[in-house]
Write a protein that holds these residues in place. Sequence first.
Motif, PDB file in Angstrom:
ATOM      1  N   GLU A 606       0.831  -1.208   0.000  1.00  0.00           N
ATOM      2  CA  GLU A 606       0.000   0.000   0.000  1.00  0.00           C
ATOM      3  C   GLU A 606       0.863   1.256   0.000  1.00  0.00           C
ATOM      4  O   GLU A 606       0.566   2.233  -0.711  1.00  0.00           O
ATOM      5  CB  GLU A 606      -0.921  -0.033   1.217  1.00  0.00           C
ATOM      6  N   GLU A 633      -9.043  -7.035   0.144  1.00  0.00           N
ATOM      7  CA  GLU A 633      -8.377  -5.823  -0.353  1.00  0.00           C
ATOM      8  C   GLU A 633      -7.186  -6.175  -1.240  1.00  0.00           C
ATOM      9  O   GLU A 633      -6.972  -5.545  -2.287  1.00  0.00           O
ATOM     10  CB  GLU A 633      -7.926  -4.964   0.826  1.00  0.00           C
ATOM     11  N   GLU A 636      -8.501  -7.580  -4.532  1.00  0.00           N
ATOM     12  CA  GLU A 636      -9.042  -6.488  -5.333  1.00  0.00           C
ATOM     13  C   GLU A 636      -7.926  -5.706  -6.026  1.00  0.00           C
ATOM     14  O   GLU A 636      -8.015  -5.397  -7.230  1.00  0.00           O
ATOM     15  CB  GLU A 636      -9.855  -5.574  -4.421  1.00  0.00           C
ATOM     16  N   TRP A 637      -6.837  -5.423  -5.270  1.00  0.00           N
ATOM     17  CA  TRP A 637      -5.737  -4.649  -5.866  1.00  0.00           C
ATOM     18  C   TRP A 637      -5.047  -5.442  -6.964  1.00  0.00           C
ATOM     19  O   TRP A 637      -4.712  -4.906  -8.017  1.00  0.00           O
ATOM     20  CB  TRP A 637      -4.736  -4.263  -4.784  1.00  0.00           C
ATOM     21  N   ARG A 773     -13.346   1.985  -3.499  1.00  0.00           N
ATOM     22  CA  ARG A 773     -11.958   1.620  -3.717  1.00  0.00           C
ATOM     23  C   ARG A 773     -11.710   0.969  -5.067  1.00  0.00           C
ATOM     24  O   ARG A 773     -10.791   1.321  -5.787  1.00  0.00           O
ATOM     25  CB  ARG A 773     -11.492   0.676  -2.585  1.00  0.00           C
TER      26      ARG A 773
END
Length: 836
Positions: A606, A633, A636-637, A773
Motif C-alpha cells: 500500500e 483488499e 481487489e488490488w 476503492r
Amino acid sequence: MMQNVHLAPETDEDDLYSGYNDYNPTYDTEELENDTAFQQAVRTSHGRRPPVTAKIPSTAVPRPIATGYGSKTSLASSMGRPVTGAIQDGVTRPMTAVRAAGFTKAALRGSAFDLLGQARGPAPPLEAKTEDSPEEKIRQLEKKVNELVEESCIANSCGDLKLALEKAKDAGRKERVLVRQREQVTTPENINLDLTYSVPLRLMDGKYYVLFNLASQYSANEMYAEALNTYQVIVKNKVFSNAGRLKVNMGNIYLKQRNYSKAIKFYRMALDQIPSVHKEMRIKIMQNIGITFIKTGQYSDAINSFEHVMSMAPNLKAGFNLILSYFAVGDQEKMKKAFQKLIAVPLEIDEDDKYISPSDDPHTNLVIEAIKNDHLRQLEHERKAMAEKYIMTAAKLIAPVIETSFAVGYDWCVEVVKASQYVELANDLEINKAITYLRQKDFNQAVETLKTFEKKDSRVKSAAATNLSFLYYLENEFAQASNYADLAVNSDRYNPSALTNKGNTVFANGDYEKASEFYKEALRNDSSCTEALYNIGLTYKKLNRLDEALECFLKLHAILRNSAQVLYQIANVYELMEDPNQAIEWLMQLISVVPTDSRALSKLGELYDSEGDKSQAFQYYYESYRYFPSNIEVIEWLGAYYIDTHFCEKAIQYFERASLIQPTQVKWQLMIASCFRRSGNYQKALDTYKDIHRKFPENVECLRFLVHLCTDIGLKEVQEYATKLKRLEKMKEIREQRIKSGRDGSGGSRSKKEGSASSDSGQNYSASSKGERLSAKLRGLPGTNEPYESSSNKEIDASYVDPLGPQMERPKTAAKKRIDEDDFADEELGDDLLPE
C-alpha cells in the motif's frame, strides 16, 4: 646472693642504663690472653688438638695481645676483671656483656660507635649478567612463553576467542624454539617438560601444560578436529600420570559433535583413570554419561547413572534429569520418588533472617548492609531461583501423568512441596494449576482456582487477582476485570502487572489520560515493565500525541529489539506522521523478523502504491496474497493491477477467489464476465452473464450487458432481456420516487440510511459510485464509463476482519507469575492470521 644486684640510684635520673652492665667477671673473654690459668690450659695436649671444623674468617678487627704495659690493666686471674661500665680512655663500654653489634676493638682506640656499619661505605656493585649466555636466552624465552599463555587466557575470559587462539599458537611456536635451544645446551634427560604442557588450569599433580591451552582455545573456537589432535598429543605422553583426565574434555567435544558413542567411551576411560578419592570429579563425569545416554534415548542406562549420582552426592540437575528419565519410560511411582528426592536436595544457603539486623549497633548494620547484596548473596539467589525453576518444571511435567487427572497430580505435588523447605512454592504451584486450566480452555476452573487465593496473604492475593483481571479482560468483561484489578492494586500497590491491568480497563472505557497515569505508575514501580511502556505509546496514539508515542515505541525497541508489535507500531506512527519513507524502512525491519506476515506485506504494498512504485507494490501484494489468499483488499488490488496492465486473463483467477470468499456479492462475478469480454472471449462472457442473471435476476447491470451482447451477436433472447431490463428500470424509478416523497414528507428529520434495497442485494452499480476503492483503482482504465466498471455505493461487505489492526491497537495485559508466555498469544504477528 644479692651482692651482684645493683639498684638504680633514685637521684640520678640521667643514667638510664646504670646497673645493667654489671656481670660476673668469670664470664669475661676480653683478657683471656693475659689469664695465666687459661694460657696454661691451652698449652696442654687438649689445646694442641686440631679443630673439628674449619675456622670461618671473621670481619672483626683482630685483637692485639695485651701486656702489662698496655692500655688495659692486666688481671692476675679471670676473677680480676674490672667492673663493667667503667670508663677507660674516655670511651664507655657497650651495654652488652659479650661483643655487641657494631662493637670492635677500634672503639678502645677512640673511634665512634657505629651501630649500622655506615662507616664502611656502600656495597660493591653486583656482577653484570651476560645476556648472550645460552642459559639467559632460555630463561627469557621461558618468560615470554608464560606471558603468551597468560595473555591467551585473559583474552579468552574477555570473550576475544580469536585473539586467545593466536596467542596460544604463538606460545606453541616459541615453546618449540625453546625445546631446540635446551637440547643444544643440556641433555634430553634434563629437559624440563613442565612448560611444554602448560595450561591455564592447574591439574591435580601440579603441572602446567602450552598444549592444553592451545587445545582449549581450539575447542572454544569450535575447531574440534584440531582440539582433539592436540589433546591426543598430551594423553599419549606417559610422563604425566594425570593427563588421562583430559579425556573428559575430549568426551565433551565428541558430545558437541553429537558423536555420542565416542563421548561415552572417553567419559568411561576418564572415570577408570581417576582415583576414587576424587569423588566430586567422578560424580560430574557420571552426570555427563547420564546426559549422553538421554540424548541417545537409552533412558534405562541414564537412570542408572543419575541414581548413582543421587545416592552419592545429590544435586538439583541430576535430580531433575532423573525425573525426565522416569517420565520418558512412564514409571509413575519412580517419578514420585524422584520428585521427593529433588525436593530433599539441600540448597546450602543462608537463611534470610541472617540479613536482618538484630540490634541497633551501627557497626553490625553496616556489615549486614554490605553483605546483603554482595556476590555471594547473588550466587545464593541464583541457586535458589534455579531450584525453584527445576521444582516448578518437574511438577508441571509429572502432575498430569502420576494420577488419574492433572488436578489430582497437582494436589499431590503441592502437598509434597508444603512439607519441604520450599513452602512458599506451594502457592505458585496452585497458580500454575489455574494457568494449566487456562491452557486447556477451562476458564471456569481457572477462575475458581484463582478465587481461592482471595483470603491468602497480600502477595498471593495480588498475584491471583492480577490473573483474574487478566482473564476477565480477555473475555471482554471489563467490569469484572476492573474489580479484580482494584483488588490486586489494593493488596500490593507496587505490583506493576496489577497497575497495567487497571490501566487496560480504563483504556477500554475510553479514558486515555487516566489510563496513561496507571501505566506511568507501573513504570515507576518497575522500569522493565514493557507492557506498560507499550500501552503508554498506544494511549498517546489515541490522543494524537504522535511525537510522544514515537518516543515510547523507540524506547521499547531498544529493550525488545526483535518485537514485531513494536516495529509495526513505529511504522504506523511514521505513517500517521506522513513520513512514508521511514514507515517503509521500519516495515522492512518487521518483514525481516516475521517474513510470512501477510498484513505487514500488504501494508508495504500500500505504501509503495501511494508512492507510485507499482512494481514494488505488486511484489509485496503478491507475497501477501501467497501467505494469506483470503484478504479481499489484496485480491481487489491484484485484479485491478492485471486489468491495468492488460492481462485480463490473469485477473480472472483473483476475482474468482473473491467470489468464493463473498458468494453473495455480485460485483466479483460481474468483474469475471467483464474480463472475459475484454479479452475477446464473448461466448464465455455471455455464459457468465447468463449464470449471474439466474442467481441475481434483479440485477440491472447484468441485464444491460446481456442486451448489449445479444444485440452484437444477433441472438433471439435480446427481446426477452430488454423487456426485463425496462421493467426493472421502471420499478427502480418508482422506488426512488417513493423514497424521495417519504423524505420530503418527513421534512428531512429521518436520517439517510446506507444504501437502498437494491444496493443491499448488490444490484446498484451506477456510475455515480466511483468513489469506492475498486472503481477508484479502475478509473483510469480504458472504457471506465461503461456500466460494468462502476461499483456499488455500499462498502465491500466482507466477512473478513483485519486481524492485525484491532489487535495491534489493543493494550497489552499483564498476568502475574508464570503466565507471561501466554499473555499476548492473540496479539502475535505471524501465520495465524486466518479469520475465524
